[in-house]
Write a protein that holds these residues in place. Structure first.
Motif, PDB file in Angstrom:
ATOM      1  N   MET A   1      44.050  55.912  55.486  1.00 25.86           N
ATOM      2  CA  MET A   1      44.467  55.781  54.105  1.00 25.86           C
ATOM      3  C   MET A   1      43.261  56.101  53.227  1.00 25.86           C
ATOM      4  SD  MET A   1      45.893  52.453  51.979  1.00 25.86           S
ATOM      5  CE  MET A   1      47.258  52.184  53.059  1.00 25.86           C
ATOM      6  N   SER A   2      43.482  56.925  52.222  1.00 27.79           N
ATOM      7  CA  SER A   2      42.380  57.280  51.340  1.00 27.79           C
ATOM      8  C   SER A   2      41.990  56.088  50.474  1.00 27.79           C
ATOM      9  CB  SER A   2      42.776  58.468  50.461  1.00 27.79           C
ATOM     10  OG  SER A   2      43.665  58.044  49.441  1.00 27.79           O
ATOM     11  N   MET A   3      40.782  56.131  49.971  1.00 24.45           N
ATOM     12  CA  MET A   3      40.276  55.040  49.142  1.00 24.45           C
ATOM     13  C   MET A   3      41.115  54.890  47.877  1.00 24.45           C
ATOM     14  SD  MET A   3      38.246  52.555  48.893  1.00 24.45           S
ATOM     15  CE  MET A   3      37.078  52.800  50.181  1.00 24.45           C
ATOM     16  N   LEU A   4      41.562  56.003  47.303  1.00 21.00           N
ATOM     17  CA  LEU A   4      42.380  55.947  46.096  1.00 21.00           C
ATOM     18  C   LEU A   4      43.722  55.256  46.366  1.00 21.00           C
ATOM     19  CD1 LEU A   4      42.374  56.708  43.130  1.00 21.00           C
ATOM     20  CD2 LEU A   4      43.347  58.911  43.749  1.00 21.00           C
ATOM     21  N   ARG A   5      44.338  55.573  47.494  1.00 22.02           N
ATOM     22  CA  ARG A   5      45.593  54.910  47.868  1.00 22.02           C
ATOM     23  C   ARG A   5      45.376  53.422  48.086  1.00 22.02           C
ATOM     24  NH1 ARG A   5      48.349  59.077  52.228  1.00 22.02           N
ATOM     25  NH2 ARG A   5      48.782  60.721  50.726  1.00 22.02           N
ATOM     26  N   LEU A   6      44.282  53.083  48.744  1.00 17.30           N
ATOM     27  CA  LEU A   6      43.971  51.674  49.000  1.00 17.30           C
ATOM     28  C   LEU A   6      43.793  50.913  47.683  1.00 17.30           C
ATOM     29  CD1 LEU A   6      43.275  49.359  50.945  1.00 17.30           C
ATOM     30  CD2 LEU A   6      40.899  50.146  50.853  1.00 17.30           C
ATOM     31  N   ILE A   7      43.030  51.469  46.772  1.00 18.23           N
ATOM     32  CA  ILE A   7      42.820  50.825  45.472  1.00 18.23           C
ATOM     33  C   ILE A   7      44.147  50.708  44.724  1.00 18.23           C
ATOM     34  CG2 ILE A   7      41.737  51.104  43.194  1.00 18.23           C
ATOM     35  CD1 ILE A   7      39.348  52.422  44.718  1.00 18.23           C
ATOM     36  N   GLY A   8      44.923  51.781  44.731  1.00 17.17           N
ATOM     37  CA  GLY A   8      46.233  51.750  44.066  1.00 17.17           C
ATOM     38  C   GLY A   8      47.140  50.682  44.646  1.00 17.17           C
ATOM     39  N   ASN A   9      47.175  50.580  45.968  1.00 18.60           N
ATOM     40  CA  ASN A   9      48.028  49.586  46.619  1.00 18.60           C
ATOM     41  C   ASN A   9      47.567  48.162  46.325  1.00 18.60           C
ATOM     42  OD1 ASN A   9      50.206  50.940  47.924  1.00 18.60           O
ATOM     43  ND2 ASN A   9      48.784  51.724  49.435  1.00 18.60           N
ATOM     44  N   VAL A  10      46.252  47.930  46.318  1.00 18.20           N
ATOM     45  CA  VAL A  10      45.740  46.585  46.027  1.00 18.20           C
ATOM     46  C   VAL A  10      46.072  46.201  44.588  1.00 18.20           C
ATOM     47  CG1 VAL A  10      43.630  45.216  45.750  1.00 18.20           C
ATOM     48  CG2 VAL A  10      43.948  46.622  47.797  1.00 18.20           C
ATOM     49  N   LEU A  11      45.807  47.111  43.651  1.00 15.08           N
ATOM     50  CA  LEU A  11      46.132  46.829  42.245  1.00 15.08           C
ATOM     51  C   LEU A  11      47.633  46.617  42.065  1.00 15.08           C
ATOM     52  CD1 LEU A  11      43.772  49.289  40.342  1.00 15.08           C
ATOM     53  CD2 LEU A  11      43.648  46.788  40.373  1.00 15.08           C
ATOM     54  N   TRP A  12      48.414  47.469  42.696  1.00 22.81           N
ATOM     55  CA  TRP A  12      49.873  47.359  42.618  1.00 22.81           C
ATOM     56  C   TRP A  12      50.331  45.987  43.098  1.00 22.81           C
ATOM     57  CZ3 TRP A  12      54.331  49.821  41.210  1.00 22.81           C
ATOM     58  CH2 TRP A  12      55.505  49.386  41.820  1.00 22.81           C
ATOM     59  N   PHE A  13      49.837  45.578  44.259  1.00 21.98           N
ATOM     60  CA  PHE A  13      50.243  44.303  44.852  1.00 21.98           C
ATOM     61  C   PHE A  13      49.916  43.141  43.915  1.00 21.98           C
ATOM     62  CE2 PHE A  13      49.634  40.623  47.672  1.00 21.98           C
ATOM     63  CZ  PHE A  13      50.822  40.654  48.372  1.00 21.98           C
ATOM     64  N   ALA A  49      58.776  45.643  52.198  1.00 22.63           N
ATOM     65  CA  ALA A  49      57.429  45.981  52.674  1.00 22.63           C
ATOM     66  C   ALA A  49      56.917  47.235  51.962  1.00 22.63           C
ATOM     67  CB  ALA A  49      57.444  46.183  54.190  1.00 22.63           C
ATOM     68  N   PHE A  50      57.796  48.209  51.751  1.00 21.74           N
ATOM     69  CA  PHE A  50      57.439  49.421  51.012  1.00 21.74           C
ATOM     70  C   PHE A  50      57.045  49.058  49.582  1.00 21.74           C
ATOM     71  CE2 PHE A  50      59.397  53.254  48.697  1.00 21.74           C
ATOM     72  CZ  PHE A  50      58.241  54.004  48.762  1.00 21.74           C
ATOM     73  N   CYS A  51      57.755  48.125  48.995  1.00 25.01           N
ATOM     74  CA  CYS A  51      57.487  47.708  47.626  1.00 25.01           C
ATOM     75  C   CYS A  51      56.133  46.994  47.507  1.00 25.01           C
ATOM     76  CB  CYS A  51      58.614  46.797  47.137  1.00 25.01           C
ATOM     77  SG  CYS A  51      58.544  46.489  45.375  1.00 25.01           S
ATOM     78  N   PHE A  52      55.703  46.308  48.550  1.00 24.15           N
ATOM     79  CA  PHE A  52      54.396  45.655  48.513  1.00 24.15           C
ATOM     80  C   PHE A  52      53.263  46.674  48.415  1.00 24.15           C
ATOM     81  CE2 PHE A  52      56.316  41.883  50.928  1.00 24.15           C
ATOM     82  CZ  PHE A  52      56.393  41.099  49.788  1.00 24.15           C
ATOM     83  N   PHE A  53      53.353  47.754  49.175  1.00 19.78           N
ATOM     84  CA  PHE A  53      52.284  48.761  49.231  1.00 19.78           C
ATOM     85  C   PHE A  53      52.887  50.164  49.255  1.00 19.78           C
ATOM     86  CE2 PHE A  53      50.689  44.962  51.505  1.00 19.78           C
ATOM     87  CZ  PHE A  53      49.641  44.635  50.648  1.00 19.78           C
ATOM     88  N   PRO A  54      53.336  50.692  48.108  1.00 21.81           N
ATOM     89  CA  PRO A  54      54.081  51.956  48.105  1.00 21.81           C
ATOM     90  C   PRO A  54      53.246  53.238  48.089  1.00 21.81           C
ATOM     91  CG  PRO A  54      54.016  51.068  45.905  1.00 21.81           C
ATOM     92  CD  PRO A  54      53.342  50.061  46.804  1.00 21.81           C
ATOM     93  N   PHE A  55      51.999  53.159  47.680  1.00 20.70           N
ATOM     94  CA  PHE A  55      51.226  54.383  47.547  1.00 20.70           C
ATOM     95  C   PHE A  55      50.872  54.956  48.909  1.00 20.70           C
ATOM     96  CE2 PHE A  55      50.630  52.196  43.514  1.00 20.70           C
ATOM     97  CZ  PHE A  55      51.003  53.207  42.640  1.00 20.70           C
ATOM     98  N   GLY A  56      51.141  56.246  49.092  1.00 17.38           N
ATOM     99  CA  GLY A  56      50.933  56.915  50.362  1.00 17.38           C
ATOM    100  C   GLY A  56      52.174  56.953  51.233  1.00 17.38           C
ATOM    101  N   LYS A  57      53.272  56.367  50.732  1.00 16.31           N
ATOM    102  CA  LYS A  57      54.532  56.355  51.479  1.00 16.31           C
ATOM    103  C   LYS A  57      55.642  56.907  50.597  1.00 16.31           C
ATOM    104  CE  LYS A  57      53.149  52.213  53.951  1.00 16.31           C
ATOM    105  NZ  LYS A  57      53.350  50.771  53.998  1.00 16.31           N
TER     106      LYS A  57
END
Length: 155
Positions: A1-13, A49-57
């Motif tokens: 997972m790219s760093m941008l996706r990880l940051i996006g998913n953490v902020l999203w969550f 589960a998709f809604c928890f971390f949607p970026f990259g999926k």
């Protein structure tokens, strides 16, 4: 997972993904309790589960991914989506739309608002869909497009 996706998913969550993901899971629990709702419950837990971390999926129709229809992508899937919409879909979609509006208030929230609108569309009719990586979804769509062009060309 790219760093941008990880940051996006953490902020999203942190900024609301957890609330809507739990909403999906609550719908899944209610559906599971009814026994006849177990097929919808499974979809709720996958989409939650998709809604928890949607970026990259991406959520993609199974017939588009696998190249063949199944019980959820044919006529029974349509009936399932109609029942879903009446019982759960409209209020989950409404939750995503309201979350999108709140996110659109700030510039930083715009990508999150867009993601909520995508999830609202999925909430309306999730039966027959599955969650895969963006790369898998793009590859399936490209393969289907290539096959469609070949059929039109007579090949």
């Amino acid at each position: 997972m790219s760093m941008l996706r990880l940051i996006g998913n953490v902020l999203w969550f942190i900024l609301g993904g957890i609330i809507m993901g739990l909403g999906w899971w609550l719908a899944g629990l209610v559906a599971a309790v009814t026994i006849i709702g177990i097929p919808w419950a499974k979809s709720c837990f996958v989409m939650g589960a998709f809604c928890f971390f949607p970026f990259g999926k991406d959520a993609i129709r199974r017939d588009e991914l696998y190249g063949r229809e199944d019980i959820g992508t044919g006529g029974l899937g349509l009936i399932g989506n109609i029942i879903w919409f009446i019982v759960f879909g409209w209020w989950l979609a409404l939750g995503h739309v309201l979350s999108a509006v709140v996110n659109f208030i700030t510039i930083i929230g715009i990508p999150f608002g867009i993601q909520h609108l995508k999830l609202a569309g999925i909430a309306l009719a999730p039966v027959g869909k599955t969650v895969v990586s963006i790369e898998e979804a793009q590859a399936a769509r490209m393969a289907n497009a290539t096959a469609s062009v070949m059929r039109k060309r007579g090949g």
